[in-house]
Structure formats: C-alpha cells, structure tokens
Design a protein around this motif. Structure first.
Motif, PDB file in Angstrom:
ATOM      1  N   LEU A   1      -5.881  11.611  -8.757  1.00  0.00           N
ATOM      2  CA  LEU A   1      -6.056  10.362  -9.399  1.00  0.00           C
ATOM      3  C   LEU A   1      -7.330   9.718  -9.257  1.00  0.00           C
ATOM      4  CD1 LEU A   1      -3.963   8.047 -10.425  1.00  0.00           C
ATOM      5  CD2 LEU A   1      -3.924   7.075  -8.235  1.00  0.00           C
ATOM      6  N   SER A   2      -7.980  10.054  -8.305  1.00  0.00           N
ATOM      7  CA  SER A   2      -9.438   9.619  -8.167  1.00  0.00           C
ATOM      8  C   SER A   2     -10.545  10.384  -9.009  1.00  0.00           C
ATOM      9  CB  SER A   2     -10.053   9.633  -6.857  1.00  0.00           C
ATOM     10  OG  SER A   2      -9.852  11.105  -6.285  1.00  0.00           O
ATOM     11  N   ILE A   3     -10.178  11.586  -9.353  1.00  0.00           N
ATOM     12  CA  ILE A   3     -10.952  12.306 -10.403  1.00  0.00           C
ATOM     13  C   ILE A   3     -10.534  11.783 -11.926  1.00  0.00           C
ATOM     14  CG2 ILE A   3     -11.444  14.794 -11.305  1.00  0.00           C
ATOM     15  CD1 ILE A   3     -10.441  15.628  -8.742  1.00  0.00           C
TER      16      ILE A   3
ATOM     17  N   HIS B   1       5.765   3.730   2.948  1.00  0.00           N
ATOM     18  CA  HIS B   1       4.396   3.299   3.403  1.00  0.00           C
ATOM     19  C   HIS B   1       3.155   3.749   2.636  1.00  0.00           C
ATOM     20  CE1 HIS B   1       5.973   2.253   7.378  1.00  0.00           C
ATOM     21  NE2 HIS B   1       6.693   3.323   7.374  1.00  0.00           N
ATOM     22  N   ALA B   2       2.305   3.224   2.515  1.00  0.00           N
ATOM     23  CA  ALA B   2       1.101   3.392   1.593  1.00  0.00           C
ATOM     24  C   ALA B   2       0.699   5.147   1.605  1.00  0.00           C
ATOM     25  CB  ALA B   2      -0.123   2.508   2.178  1.00  0.00           C
ATOM     26  N   ASN B   3       0.846   5.756   2.833  1.00  0.00           N
ATOM     27  CA  ASN B   3       0.545   7.094   2.772  1.00  0.00           C
ATOM     28  C   ASN B   3       1.459   8.086   2.171  1.00  0.00           C
ATOM     29  OD1 ASN B   3       1.943   6.731   5.364  1.00  0.00           O
ATOM     30  ND2 ASN B   3       1.272   8.770   6.008  1.00  0.00           N
ATOM     31  N   TRP B   4       2.512   7.662   1.912  1.00  0.00           N
ATOM     32  CA  TRP B   4       3.661   8.676   1.339  1.00  0.00           C
ATOM     33  C   TRP B   4       3.132   9.093   0.145  1.00  0.00           C
ATOM     34  CZ3 TRP B   4       9.071   5.857   2.836  1.00  0.00           C
ATOM     35  CH2 TRP B   4       9.186   5.790   4.035  1.00  0.00           C
ATOM     36  N   ALA B   5       2.615   8.489  -0.755  1.00  0.00           N
ATOM     37  CA  ALA B   5       1.905   9.177  -1.909  1.00  0.00           C
ATOM     38  C   ALA B   5       0.530   9.565  -2.093  1.00  0.00           C
ATOM     39  CB  ALA B   5       2.227   8.219  -3.172  1.00  0.00           C
ATOM     40  N   ALA B   6       0.042  10.016  -0.639  1.00  0.00           N
ATOM     41  CA  ALA B   6      -1.307  10.057  -0.501  1.00  0.00           C
ATOM     42  C   ALA B   6      -2.081  11.362  -1.272  1.00  0.00           C
ATOM     43  CB  ALA B   6      -1.602  10.444   1.141  1.00  0.00           C
TER      44      ALA B   6
ATOM     45  N   LEU C   1     -13.515   7.355  -0.325  1.00  0.00           N
ATOM     46  CA  LEU C   1     -12.311   6.450  -0.911  1.00  0.00           C
ATOM     47  C   LEU C   1     -12.037   5.876   0.371  1.00  0.00           C
ATOM     48  CD1 LEU C   1     -10.002   8.700  -2.818  1.00  0.00           C
ATOM     49  CD2 LEU C   1     -11.546   7.060  -3.945  1.00  0.00           C
ATOM     50  N   PRO C   2     -11.396   4.583   0.622  1.00  0.00           N
ATOM     51  CA  PRO C   2     -11.093   3.774   1.546  1.00  0.00           C
ATOM     52  C   PRO C   2     -10.037   4.539   2.325  1.00  0.00           C
ATOM     53  CG  PRO C   2     -11.430   2.158  -0.391  1.00  0.00           C
ATOM     54  CD  PRO C   2     -11.538   3.763  -0.789  1.00  0.00           C
ATOM     55  N   SER C   3      -9.162   5.009   1.655  1.00  0.00           N
ATOM     56  CA  SER C   3      -7.896   5.756   2.373  1.00  0.00           C
ATOM     57  C   SER C   3      -8.596   6.839   3.294  1.00  0.00           C
ATOM     58  CB  SER C   3      -7.112   6.316   1.329  1.00  0.00           C
ATOM     59  OG  SER C   3      -7.531   7.217   0.470  1.00  0.00           O
ATOM     60  N   VAL C   4      -9.586   7.621   2.526  1.00  0.00           N
ATOM     61  CA  VAL C   4     -10.074   8.926   3.218  1.00  0.00           C
ATOM     62  C   VAL C   4     -10.926   8.476   4.377  1.00  0.00           C
ATOM     63  CG1 VAL C   4     -11.792  10.994   3.008  1.00  0.00           C
ATOM     64  CG2 VAL C   4      -9.961  10.294   1.159  1.00  0.00           C
TER      65      VAL C   4
ATOM     66  N   LEU D   1      -0.218  -2.435  -4.232  1.00  0.00           N
ATOM     67  CA  LEU D   1      -1.247  -3.432  -4.019  1.00  0.00           C
ATOM     68  C   LEU D   1      -2.061  -2.272  -2.678  1.00  0.00           C
ATOM     69  CD1 LEU D   1      -3.280  -5.741  -3.561  1.00  0.00           C
ATOM     70  CD2 LEU D   1      -1.867  -6.556  -1.948  1.00  0.00           C
ATOM     71  N   SER D   2      -1.460  -1.478  -1.846  1.00  0.00           N
ATOM     72  CA  SER D   2      -1.922  -0.477  -1.153  1.00  0.00           C
ATOM     73  C   SER D   2      -2.511   0.675  -1.746  1.00  0.00           C
ATOM     74  CB  SER D   2      -0.587   0.119  -0.154  1.00  0.00           C
ATOM     75  OG  SER D   2      -0.025   0.877  -0.895  1.00  0.00           O
ATOM     76  N   GLN D   3      -1.834   1.070  -2.853  1.00  0.00           N
ATOM     77  CA  GLN D   3      -2.563   1.960  -3.682  1.00  0.00           C
ATOM     78  C   GLN D   3      -3.971   1.754  -4.074  1.00  0.00           C
ATOM     79  OE1 GLN D   3      -0.970   5.393  -3.084  1.00  0.00           O
ATOM     80  NE2 GLN D   3       0.093   3.727  -1.853  1.00  0.00           N
ATOM     81  N   ILE D   4      -4.157   0.291  -4.715  1.00  0.00           N
ATOM     82  CA  ILE D   4      -5.219  -0.077  -5.180  1.00  0.00           C
ATOM     83  C   ILE D   4      -6.361  -0.225  -3.930  1.00  0.00           C
ATOM     84  CG2 ILE D   4      -6.346  -1.951  -6.124  1.00  0.00           C
ATOM     85  CD1 ILE D   4      -4.040  -2.802  -7.466  1.00  0.00           C
ATOM     86  N   VAL D   5      -5.987  -0.516  -2.942  1.00  0.00           N
ATOM     87  CA  VAL D   5      -6.891  -0.659  -1.930  1.00  0.00           C
ATOM     88  C   VAL D   5      -7.136   0.890  -1.329  1.00  0.00           C
ATOM     89  CG1 VAL D   5      -6.875  -1.129   0.652  1.00  0.00           C
ATOM     90  CG2 VAL D   5      -6.039  -2.565  -0.777  1.00  0.00           C
ATOM     91  N   MET D   6      -6.133   1.800  -1.254  1.00  0.00           N
ATOM     92  CA  MET D   6      -6.592   3.238  -0.866  1.00  0.00           C
ATOM     93  C   MET D   6      -7.435   4.048  -1.865  1.00  0.00           C
ATOM     94  SD  MET D   6      -2.668   4.606   0.546  1.00  0.00           S
ATOM     95  CE  MET D   6      -3.479   6.373   0.939  1.00  0.00           C
ATOM     96  N   VAL D   7      -7.143   3.627  -3.006  1.00  0.00           N
ATOM     97  CA  VAL D   7      -8.276   4.263  -4.029  1.00  0.00           C
ATOM     98  C   VAL D   7      -9.544   3.266  -3.918  1.00  0.00           C
ATOM     99  CG1 VAL D   7      -8.745   4.908  -6.119  1.00  0.00           C
ATOM    100  CG2 VAL D   7      -6.430   5.256  -5.580  1.00  0.00           C
ATOM    101  N   GLY D   8      -9.572   2.137  -3.747  1.00  0.00           N
ATOM    102  CA  GLY D   8     -10.737   1.304  -3.895  1.00  0.00           C
ATOM    103  C   GLY D   8     -10.616   0.517  -5.022  1.00  0.00           C
TER     104      GLY D   8
END
Length: 311
Positions: free
Chosen positions: A307-309, A296-301, A110-113, A244-251
C-alpha cells in the motif's frame, strides 16, 4: 549508490533508536515479556501465537544475552532488513533503483513502522517474510524453476509460523492469479512445482499443526476467540476508528498526497494491480470485521508494504 545510501540511512536510524532504547526507563510490556518467557521453553506452539518469534528471541538471547537493549533491538534490526527487502521488491517490480530507494526509506519511516520497531511483536517477522514472499512471486514469474517454487513454499511456511495472518497472502495471491494473466499462466503451467511448494509449506507448518492437535487446538481457538465473530454488533464508530488508524499508520502526508493525485491515475498497469492485490484483501476483511465486531489497527499491517509503495 542507492544500496549504500539506504544502508547508511538505516544504520543512522538504528543508532538513534538503540540510544533512545538504552536511555528509556520503560520495561518490557506484557506481550513482550510473554514472548521472552516462551523463548526460555522452546516448543512447536504456544497458547496465543505460533512459535517462530519465541524461537528467534531464544536464538538472539543465547548469543547476545537477555538485556533490555538486546531484546528491543530485535524489531529495529528486523525492520531494517525488511526495508532492504522492500528496496529489492520495488526495484524488481518497476526496474527503477531511485524509486526503490524512495519506497524503502519511506517504508522505514512510516509511523506504524517507527512505532512497531520499538515493540517485540509477531508482526515484525510476519512483515519480513511477507515482503520476501512478494519478491519470490516475482522471481517465479521470471523463472518458474523448481528452486524458486521450493523457496516460496519455505518462506510462506515461515510466514505462517510467525503469525496466522499470513493467510492473507494466499487470498491475495489467488486474487492476483485471477486479475493478472501473466502470473496465472505461470502458476497454472507449473502444477507439479506448485504442488511441491505446497508440500514444503505443509512440512514447515506441520509441527505447529501437530502441537495444536495434541493440545486441543489452543492457538486456533484463541485466534477465533480474538476475532469475536460470535459477538456481531454493527459498529460505525469502530469502522471509522479503523479507517482513521490506517491513515495514521501509513502517514497523513502520504495518504492525502495520494488522494490529491488520484485524478492523474488514468490507467492502472500490471505492477499497480500487483500492489493492490496484496493490500486490498487484508484491508477489506479487517475493515468489515471492524464494522461487525472490532479490529485493532495492526490486524491489517501486512497490507502496508504494498500500500505504501502504491501510494
């Protein structure tokens, strides 16, 4: 076979990251340097964060030294372990080794990871213990023994010592008990075991609570100030930016691929409900905060695990 393949993939990516870390000219950024300094003065609490990350850095550096590569390797290796926990969790939930392998490798990529694995942060340990707690909840449903409840209390306590955002786990668990009868029956039928689990949780957390009390609640005050709920100002741009940041974090590929397949989701089973319960509360709470104040984007990390699963 999937276990070995996942291990080889993770080791390959770890090697690439360690090489890139050793070749970079960057240094520790502000928060990372702060955590490292905290690790040199072990305490039951610190100004802005609970103590687990500082303790862990102190343990690692006492064995392997304080080099830049050692410090930066901490999040890389922790995410490797978390990916394996994602594998175990998905396999236990769906009883499908191939799916579990795909989800574990997807999580690791994942981009966030990928970004977070280069940064020493409290999210690294929080997500690890969050995923471990998910596995333990499934174990409790399968076997509601005293041992499983005690381990759950221990893991939840460690998650809180990593970051107070672990409170989302309690909210998610409450939602799961409301919507899923099988989990509700097990937990409500094990009141004494649940009480012991909560007692273990409080024992693990109590030194940090006592430290905050003695020092006039600095970490709690900082967390409240950071939320800035006293500065409410409706913010549509902040809302859009967070989404938008969550879309980027998940990919984007995973997100848009999921949207294209929405028409195939006729019935959502209990497994999918489980995943949603441990993703939705954190996302919704932080989404609302992004609209009312900021986020911030990571507050719901933590929501990214299930979610990815689910996606």
């Amino acid at each position: 076979k999937e276990h070995l393949t996942l291990l080889i993939c993770c080791l390959f990516f770890i090697l690439i990251k360690i090489i890139s870390i050793s070749l970079t000219e960057f240094n520790l950024y502000g928060d990372e340097a702060q955590y490292w300094l905290w690790s040199k003065e072990i305490s039951f609490g610190y100004f802005s964060k609970p103590p687990l990350l500082a303790w862990f850095i102190g343990l690692v550096t006492s064995v392997f030294g304080n080099s830049f590569v050692v410090l930066k390797s901490i999040p890389v290796i922790m995410y490797c372990i978390t990916s394996y926990l994602v594998f175990i969790f998905t396999k236990r939930l769906f009883n499908d080794s191939h799916l579990a392998y795909s989800c574990a490798l997807t999580f690791f990529l994942l981009p966030s990871v990928m970004l977070s694995s280069f940064l020493i942060s409290t999210d690294v340990l929080l997500i690890l213990f969050w995923t471990w707690c998910l596995i333990q909840v499934l174990k409790i449903r399968e076997n509601p023994s005293y041992f499983n409840f005690i381990v759950f209390g221990l893991l939840l306590g460690l998650a809180f010592l990593a970051k107070y955002a672990a409170v989302y786990f309690l909210i998610s668990l409450a939602l799961l008990l409301i919507v899923e009868k099988s989990f509700r029956h097990v937990f409500l039928a094990s009141k004494l075991k649940l009480l012991i689990s909560l007692l273990i949780f409080l024992i693990i957390l109590s030194p940090n609570i006592l430290w905050n009390y003695v020092n006039n609640w600095p970490t709690i005050s900082h967390t409240i100030d950071n939320a800035s709920l006293n500065k409410i100002n409706l913010n549509f741009i902040g809302l859009f930016s967070f989404l938008l940041s969550q879309i980027v974090m998940v990919g984007p590929v995973i997100c848009f691929g999921f949207l294209l397949c929405l028409n195939k989701m006729i019935n959502i089973g209990s497994n999918e409900k489980f995943l949603i319960c441990f993703a939705l509360p954190a996302l919704l709470i932080v989404l609302i905060e992004s609209f009312l104040v900021r986020a911030h984007a990571n507050w719901a990390a933590v929501s990214l695990v299930t979610l990815s699963i689910f996606f």
